[in-house]
Design an enzyme around this catalytic site. Sequence first.
Site, PDB file in Angstrom:
ATOM      1  N   THR A 101      23.759  40.010   6.419  1.00 35.68           N
ATOM      2  CA  THR A 101      22.353  40.425   6.350  1.00 35.68           C
ATOM      3  C   THR A 101      22.225  41.295   5.107  1.00 35.68           C
ATOM      4  O   THR A 101      22.868  42.335   5.000  1.00 35.68           O
ATOM      5  CB  THR A 101      21.943  41.214   7.609  1.00 35.68           C
ATOM      6  N   LYS A 176      15.502  37.329   8.952  1.00 32.82           N
ATOM      7  CA  LYS A 176      16.466  38.144   9.706  1.00 32.82           C
ATOM      8  C   LYS A 176      15.962  39.590   9.821  1.00 32.82           C
ATOM      9  O   LYS A 176      16.106  40.236  10.859  1.00 32.82           O
ATOM     10  CB  LYS A 176      17.840  38.108   9.016  1.00 32.82           C
ATOM     11  N   LYS A 244      21.541  50.049   8.126  1.00 28.40           N
ATOM     12  CA  LYS A 244      21.464  49.323   6.855  1.00 28.40           C
ATOM     13  C   LYS A 244      20.350  48.273   6.890  1.00 28.40           C
ATOM     14  O   LYS A 244      19.544  48.164   5.958  1.00 28.40           O
ATOM     15  CB  LYS A 244      22.817  48.659   6.575  1.00 28.40           C
TER      16      LYS A 244
END
Length: 351
Positions: A101, A176, A244
């Site tokens: 990701t 995502k 993150k």
Amino acid sequence: MTHSKIERVAFIGTGIMGAPIAGHILDAGYSLTVYNRSKDKAQGLIDRGATWASSFAEAAAKADVVFTMLGYPTDVEDVYLASDGLLKVAQQGAWLVDLTTSAPSLARDIHDAAEVLGMHAFDCPVTGGQAGAEAGTLTAIAGISEADAAFVAPVLKTFTNKIFYFGGAGKGQAAKLCNQVSLASCMVGMADALALAQQSGLDASQVLQMVGSGMGSSRALTELGPKAAKGDYRPGFFNEHMRKDLSLALAEGQDMDLALPGAETAYTLYDLLCQINGARLGTQALALLYAEEAQAAAAGLDWSVLDIVDEDNPHEECGCGHAHEHNHDAGHECGCNHEHAQGTHCHHHHH
């Protein structure tokens, strides 16, 4: 040249998600070469017949398809775009598939650079966590059209049970991030509900069952709520990776002048959890922010570290991950709220 059939696959990054994914590719009969920074994390795959490479360049050299599953966008940037990166060492016609990701803009840069060099690259982050990786039931979120991905689809199918094709470089990453912002707000809802239940003297598992049977439910509540309620904070997904991902989503939102207040709240809480020693716990450990200090300490958290940071220099140890972003615009708002961090236990102590 275009390969008519995939024979050799390389897998770079055999961690908590990468190792089981690579295992499914191996089980499907592909010739697999693996590379990871620490060899011990690839040992199980080597024992099962994968070939060890001593560098990612060596792993990729003869592969028809190269998969990467890395930690942060900075790692992706290094592995693909460094002077000895994948775009320099992979063979002509090779497919490079990034399962990390990462930032949509970085995925577009890698795709564009690969096309110029006679290779094909696309972003394909996955969701389903460690359990999904082990079961081979991940959802793949691909920044490419189904027609364009036809060559690599058979390998993707070895470790997924759903593939969504979003039809353009970077769009898998963007999709995502939509998943992560939805999940993060659900996690905050679960933790709020659990704390309220416990402080009200209710049976937490009964409340989770009741909420889980109606509109208040979420996968976060039904699958991770029970773990939080019984004090199981083992990671299916690390808090530092949630932080993150939210940091990436907020950076994207900022570029579009789009406020994401749910994600902002979740980011502040996950950032706090990471600062007090919870980076490597599972995302359900959000519930510990509401707990009595002794309970948090028993799980390995340490609220006292905030006091040190505050007195010293509130911005020195930010750790919010913004510096790692593939976002070179100046003036990025950190939003890590260090000066407010002291005493942000969600729990009101009555001593």
